[in-house]
Design an enzyme around this catalytic site. Structure first.
Site, PDB file in Angstrom:
ATOM      1  N   HIS A 454       0.810  -1.219   0.000  1.00 19.27           N
ATOM      2  CA  HIS A 454       0.000   0.000   0.000  1.00 19.27           C
ATOM      3  C   HIS A 454       0.849   1.278   0.000  1.00 19.27           C
ATOM      4  CE1 HIS A 454      -3.020  -2.670   2.435  1.00 19.27           C
ATOM      5  NE2 HIS A 454      -3.011  -2.997   1.158  1.00 19.27           N
TER       6      HIS A 454
HETATM    7  C1  FAD Z   1      -0.919  -7.975  -4.025  1.00 14.32           C
HETATM    8  C2  FAD Z   1      -1.681  -6.743  -3.608  1.00 14.32           C
HETATM    9  C3  FAD Z   1      -2.857  -6.884  -2.891  1.00 14.32           C
HETATM   10  C4  FAD Z   1      -3.568  -5.747  -2.496  1.00 14.32           C
HETATM   11  N1  FAD Z   1      -4.761  -5.909  -1.851  1.00 14.32           N
HETATM   12  C5  FAD Z   1      -5.511  -4.819  -1.563  1.00 14.32           C
HETATM   13  C6  FAD Z   1      -6.801  -4.975  -0.989  1.00 14.32           C
HETATM   14  O1  FAD Z   1      -7.252  -6.092  -0.761  1.00 14.32           O
HETATM   15  N2  FAD Z   1      -7.519  -3.864  -0.715  1.00 14.32           N
HETATM   16  C7  FAD Z   1      -7.026  -2.595  -0.941  1.00 14.32           C
HETATM   17  O2  FAD Z   1      -7.707  -1.636  -0.597  1.00 14.32           O
HETATM   18  N3  FAD Z   1      -5.825  -2.426  -1.514  1.00 14.32           N
HETATM   19  C8  FAD Z   1      -5.073  -3.503  -1.843  1.00 14.32           C
HETATM   20  N4  FAD Z   1      -3.876  -3.338  -2.472  1.00 14.32           N
HETATM   21  C9  FAD Z   1      -3.438  -1.962  -2.795  1.00 14.32           C
HETATM   22  C10 FAD Z   1      -4.288  -1.278  -3.867  1.00 14.32           C
HETATM   23  O3  FAD Z   1      -4.562  -2.127  -4.934  1.00 14.32           O
HETATM   24  C11 FAD Z   1      -3.534  -0.025  -4.298  1.00 14.32           C
HETATM   25  O4  FAD Z   1      -3.367   0.795  -3.157  1.00 14.32           O
HETATM   26  C12 FAD Z   1      -4.243   0.786  -5.366  1.00 14.32           C
HETATM   27  O5  FAD Z   1      -4.536   0.025  -6.506  1.00 14.32           O
HETATM   28  C13 FAD Z   1      -3.358   1.976  -5.743  1.00 14.32           C
HETATM   29  O6  FAD Z   1      -4.046   2.771  -6.673  1.00 14.32           O
HETATM   30  P1  FAD Z   1      -3.282   3.857  -7.524  1.00 14.32           P
HETATM   31  O7  FAD Z   1      -4.281   4.525  -8.395  1.00 14.32           O
HETATM   32  O8  FAD Z   1      -2.453   4.673  -6.610  1.00 14.32           O
HETATM   33  O9  FAD Z   1      -2.205   3.052  -8.413  1.00 14.32           O
HETATM   34  P2  FAD Z   1      -2.310   1.724  -9.271  1.00 14.32           P
HETATM   35  O10 FAD Z   1      -3.586   1.008  -9.006  1.00 14.32           O
HETATM   36  O11 FAD Z   1      -1.046   0.992  -9.049  1.00 14.32           O
HETATM   37  O12 FAD Z   1      -2.377   2.258 -10.783  1.00 14.32           O
HETATM   38  C14 FAD Z   1      -1.314   2.977 -11.391  1.00 14.32           C
HETATM   39  C15 FAD Z   1      -1.331   2.662 -12.898  1.00 14.32           C
HETATM   40  O13 FAD Z   1      -0.571   3.663 -13.559  1.00 14.32           O
HETATM   41  C16 FAD Z   1       0.156   3.042 -14.615  1.00 14.32           C
HETATM   42  N5  FAD Z   1       1.279   3.935 -14.949  1.00 14.32           N
HETATM   43  C17 FAD Z   1       2.341   4.251 -14.164  1.00 14.32           C
HETATM   44  N6  FAD Z   1       3.132   5.139 -14.784  1.00 14.32           N
HETATM   45  C18 FAD Z   1       2.565   5.378 -15.994  1.00 14.32           C
HETATM   46  C19 FAD Z   1       2.910   6.238 -17.093  1.00 14.32           C
HETATM   47  N7  FAD Z   1       3.996   7.024 -17.055  1.00 14.32           N
HETATM   48  N8  FAD Z   1       2.106   6.240 -18.181  1.00 14.32           N
HETATM   49  C20 FAD Z   1       0.986   5.446 -18.245  1.00 14.32           C
HETATM   50  N9  FAD Z   1       0.620   4.629 -17.221  1.00 14.32           N
HETATM   51  C21 FAD Z   1       1.384   4.612 -16.112  1.00 14.32           C
HETATM   52  C22 FAD Z   1       0.579   1.713 -14.026  1.00 14.32           C
HETATM   53  O14 FAD Z   1       0.931   0.785 -15.033  1.00 14.32           O
HETATM   54  C23 FAD Z   1      -0.680   1.319 -13.248  1.00 14.32           C
HETATM   55  O15 FAD Z   1      -1.550   0.546 -14.049  1.00 14.32           O
HETATM   56  C24 FAD Z   1      -3.098  -4.442  -2.837  1.00 14.32           C
HETATM   57  C25 FAD Z   1      -1.902  -4.311  -3.538  1.00 14.32           C
HETATM   58  C26 FAD Z   1      -1.189  -5.443  -3.924  1.00 14.32           C
HETATM   59  C27 FAD Z   1       0.096  -5.286  -4.667  1.00 14.32           C
END
Ligand code: FAD
Ligand code: SF4
Length: 538
Positions: A454
Site C-alpha cells: 500500500h
Molecule cells: C498484491 C496486492 C494486494 C492488495 N490488496 C488490496 C486490498 O485487498 N484492498 C485494498 O484496498 N488495496 C489492496 N492493495 C493496494 C491497492 O490495490 C492499491 O493501493 C491501489 O490500486 C493503488 O491505486 P493507484 O491509483 O495509486 O495506483 P495503481 O492502481 O497501481 O495504478 C497505477 C497505474 O498507472 C500506470 N502507470 C504508471 N506510470 C505510468 C505512465 N507514465 N504512463 C501510463 N501509465 C502509467 C501503471 O501501469 C498502473 O496501471 C493491494 C496491492 C497489492 C500489490
C-alpha cells in the site's frame, strides 16, 4: 437511486459469469508507430484505483476523455491462475520491486488496465474517521469529513458491489483463525470485498479467472468506454505540456515505438505513489514545497505460518476473507493471507530436501497476515528516470511487528496449531504453545522478512502549499488544469487497505472538476466493515 444496498450472501454470490465489456474502446500502443495526435477535454494517466475512477466520472459527466496506460488490457480468459506466469504478465518488473533500506521490503505493483486493483485482494474499508480527523488537524484538510465523503464511499461501493464474505467460502484458513480469535475472546470479522459471484478459487493476486473480482479494469474502465472514453494501452506518458502556468497536453511513448500527443485542458496524473512523484519530478513539476517523493507510507506487512493436525488446503476459499482488529487501535491489523502451493513455495524457507519436506505438509499449513499502520516514512527518488524507494523501518513499527507476531502465535496456539513459523531471521519453528523464544528475542528491523502492498503519501494533499503537493481538491499547487488522483495524495498511513479511500478521493476530485454536487442519492449499504479505531481526539 436511493434506499438500501444489499451487502450479504446473495450480493456476494450474485455472479454473472466471465465479464466481456459490451463496448471496447482500446487502442493498443504496440500497434502505434510514428506520430499521432488526438484531442480530448481530459487526459488521465494511469488506469488503476485513482485513474480509472477519475476517467469514468469525467466521461459520464460529459467530458471527452483519453486514458493512457503503460500496461496491457487483459481478458478474464487470459488468467491462467498460475502465479509464476501471471506475476510476469500483470506485475511491474515481475513483482520484484524492492525498497532500499533495513530491511529490504518487496513492494509489488500492478501494471495493466486496472492497475494494482487487477491483482489485489479486493478487501474494502472506508477511511477511518480518526484518520480524516488527523488529516484535518495536521494537513488542514477541512472538507474531507466523514459526512462529506460518505456519498462518494457509497457510490464507489455500489459501483464495485462491496459485500461481506460468506463463512462457507472464506476457506478453512479463515475458519482456523476465527476459532483461535473466538477462544481468546478477541475481535474479528469476515471482510467486505468488491466481488460479484466469487467462488473462492484462491488466486485473487494473480488475476481473477472467473471475472468475479470487480477491479476497476472491468468496472470503471468499461463504464468510461461506454461514456465515450478511449484507452491507449502500452502508452507510457513522459511529459505534461505546461504553457503559461496551465496544463495543455500530454506526450507519451507507445510500445510500438511511436509518439502520441494528447492535447487537452485537464490532466489527471494517476501513476501510483511510486511512479507519480518520479513522473512529476522529471519535468520539474510539483516540487515547490520540497515534499514531492517524501512522506512515503507503505503499511509494511508479513505473515505467520502454522502447521495444523487438520487438513487446511488453503488454496480453497477466499485468500483474504477474515480480519482481526483486536489491535487496530495500536496500528496492527491482522488479515488473511492464504495462497496456492506454487505461490507459498516461492517464500517458504529452506532449500532442497528441507524445502521439499515443508511443502509436502502444505495441506496442513495455515497462514495469516499482519499489517502495520506505519510511523516510519520513506522516500521515492528519481534515479536515472526510474524510481528508487528508500525506507527504513523505525523502532516503533518494529515493536508493532513484535506485538503483532506474538498475537498471531497466540491465535494459532488457541486454534490448535502444533508448530508455528514466524518471519524472523534465525528463529526456529515455535512448538507446543511456547511463544517465549519470540517474546524474549530483541527484535531489530533487519530481523524481519517484510512485504508491502500500500504505497501512499508521496504527493500529499494539504491546505498549505508550503507543506503539500496538491490541495484538498487534488489540484497540483501552482499549475492550472493539473490534478493528481492516486495513492500518492493520501497524506498518511490509514491502518486499513487503501483502495476505497483512493477511489473516493478520485470520485470527489472528478465531481469537483465537473462542478457537480456530491451524489447524495447513492444507496446506503446494509452494512460496512467497522474495524476498531483509535478514538477521535476532541
Ligand atoms: C498484491 C496486492 C494486494 C492488495 N490488496 C488490496 C486490498 O485487498 N484492498 C485494498 O484496498 N488495496 C489492496 N492493495 C493496494 C491497492 O490495490 C492499491 O493501493 C491501489 O490500486 C493503488 O491505486 P493507484 O491509483 O495509486 O495506483 P495503481 O492502481 O497501481 O495504478 C497505477 C497505474 O498507472 C500506470 N502507470 C504508471 N506510470 C505510468 C505512465 N507514465 N504512463 C501510463 N501509465 C502509467 C501503471 O501501469 C498502473 O496501471 C493491494 C496491492 C497489492 C500489490
Ligand atoms: S477467490 Fe477466486 S473467484 Fe473469488 S475474487 Fe479471488 S480469484 Fe476471483
Amino acid at each position: 437511486m436511493s434506499g438500501l444496498r444489499p451487502t450479504g450472501d446473495a450480493a456476494y454470490r450474485d455472479g454473472r459469469g466471465a465479464f466481456h465489456p459490451p463496448v471496447r474502446r482500446v487502442v493498443p500502443g504496440r500497434g502505434l508507430r510514428g506520430k499521432h495526435e488526438v484531442r480530448a477535454d481530459a487526459c488521465v494517466i494511469g488506469s488503476g484505483a485513482g485513474g480509472a475512477v477519475a476517467a469514468k466520472e469525467l466521461a459520464e459527466g460529459g467530458m471527452d476523455v483519453v486514458l493512457l496506460e503503460e500496461g496491457e488490457w487483459w481478458e478474464t480468459d487470459d488468467f491462467t491462475a498460475r502465479p509464476r506466469e501471471m506475476s510476469q504478465r500483470l506485475y511491474r518488473d515481475a513483482a520484484q520491486v524492492t525498497t532500499v533500506g533495513t530491511p529490504p521490503i518487496i513492494l509489488p505493483l500492478g501494471q495493466a488496465v486496472g492497475g494494482t486493483t487487477l491483482i489485489n485482494s479486493a478487501t474494502c474499508f472506508r477511511t477511518p474517521p480518526h484518520v480524516l480527523e488527523r488529516w484535518r488537524r495536521e494537513f488542514g484538510l477541512e472538507s474531507l469529513t466523514p459526512a462529506a465523503l460518505d456519498p462518494f464511499f457509497r457510490r464507489v461501493e455500489r459501483e464495485l458491489n462491496v459485500a461481506q464474505v460468506p463463512a462457507d467460502i472464506a476457506g478453512r484458513n479463515a475458519a482456523i483463525v476465527r476459532r483461535g480469535v473466538e477462544r481468546l475472546g478477541w475481535s474479528g470479522d469476515y471482510l467486505y470485498r468488491n466481488v460479484r459471484g466469487c467462488v473462492g478459487s484462491g488466486v485473487c493476486a494473480f488475476g481473477c479467472p472467473t471475472g468475479a473480482k470487480q477491479h476497476v479494469g472491468i468496472t470503471y474502465v468499461p463504464r468510461a468506454w461506454a461514456a465515450g472514453a478511449t484507452t491507449y494501452t502500452g502508452a507510457r506518458a513522459h511529459r505534461v505540456e505546461v504553457r503559461a502556468g496551465r496544463a495543455r497536453g500530454v506526450q507519451a511513448a507507445t510500445r510500438g515505438g511511436g509518439r502520441l500527443r494528447v492535447g487537452c485542458d485537464h490532466v489527471v496524473v494517476a501513476c501510483g505513489a511510486i511512479h507519480t512523484p518520479v513522473f512529476l519530478a522529471r519535468q520539474g513539476l510539483g516540487g515547490g514545497s520540497g515534499q514531492l517523493g517524501r512522506n512515503l507510507a507503505i503499511h509494511p506487512a508479513t505473515a505467520v505460518r502454522a502447521f495444523m493436525d487438520e487438513v487446511v488446503d488453503m488454496w480453497r476459499g477466499v485468500p483474504q476473507s477474515y480480519y482481526v482488529d483486536e489491535f487496530a487501535t495500536e496500528g496492527i491489523m491482522l488479515e488473511g493471507a492464504a495462497g496456492p502451493p506454487d505461490y507459498i513455495a516461492m517464500s517458504m524457507p529452506g532449500e532442497g530436501e528441507a524445502h521439499r519436506a515443508l511443502m509436502e505438509r502444505y495441506r496442513h499449513l495455515a497462514q495469516f497476515g499482519l499489517m502495520v499502520s506505519d510511523s516510519s516514512r520513506g522516500e521515492v527518488r528519481n534515479v536515472l528516470g526510474r524510481p528508487q524507494v528508500r525506507y527504513e523501518l523505525d523502532a516503533a513499527d518494529t515493536a508493532r511487528f513484535h506485538r503483532g507476531l506474538e498475537a498471531l502465535c497466540e491465535i494459532f496456539w488457541a486454534a490448535g496449531a502444533r508448530e508455528v513459523m514466524v518471519p524472523v531471521t534465525g528463529m526456529p519453528a515455535l512448538r507446543d504453545g511456547d511463544t517465549r523464544p519470540l517474546r524474549e528475542r530483541r527484535l531489530r528491523p533487519g530481523d524481519l522478512e517484510l512485504m508491502a502492498f500500500h504505497p501512499l503519501g508521496t504527493a500529499r494533499a494539504g491546505a498549505d502549499p508550503a507543506a503539500s503537493v496538491v490541495d484538498e481538491d487534488l489540484r497540483l499547487h501552482g499549475v492550472e488544469g493539473l490534478h493528481v488522483a492516486d495513492g500518492s495524495v493520501v497524506p498518511s498511513a490509514l491502518g486499513v487497505n487503501p483502495q476505497i479511500t483512493i477511489m473516493a478521493l478520485a470520485s470527489r476530485m472528478a465531481f469537483g472538476l465537473l462542478g457537480r454536487p456530491a451524489p447524495e442519492h447513492e444507496p446506503h449499504p446494509e452494512h460496512i466493515a467497522t474495524p476498531r479505531v483509535a478514538p477521535v481526539a476532541a
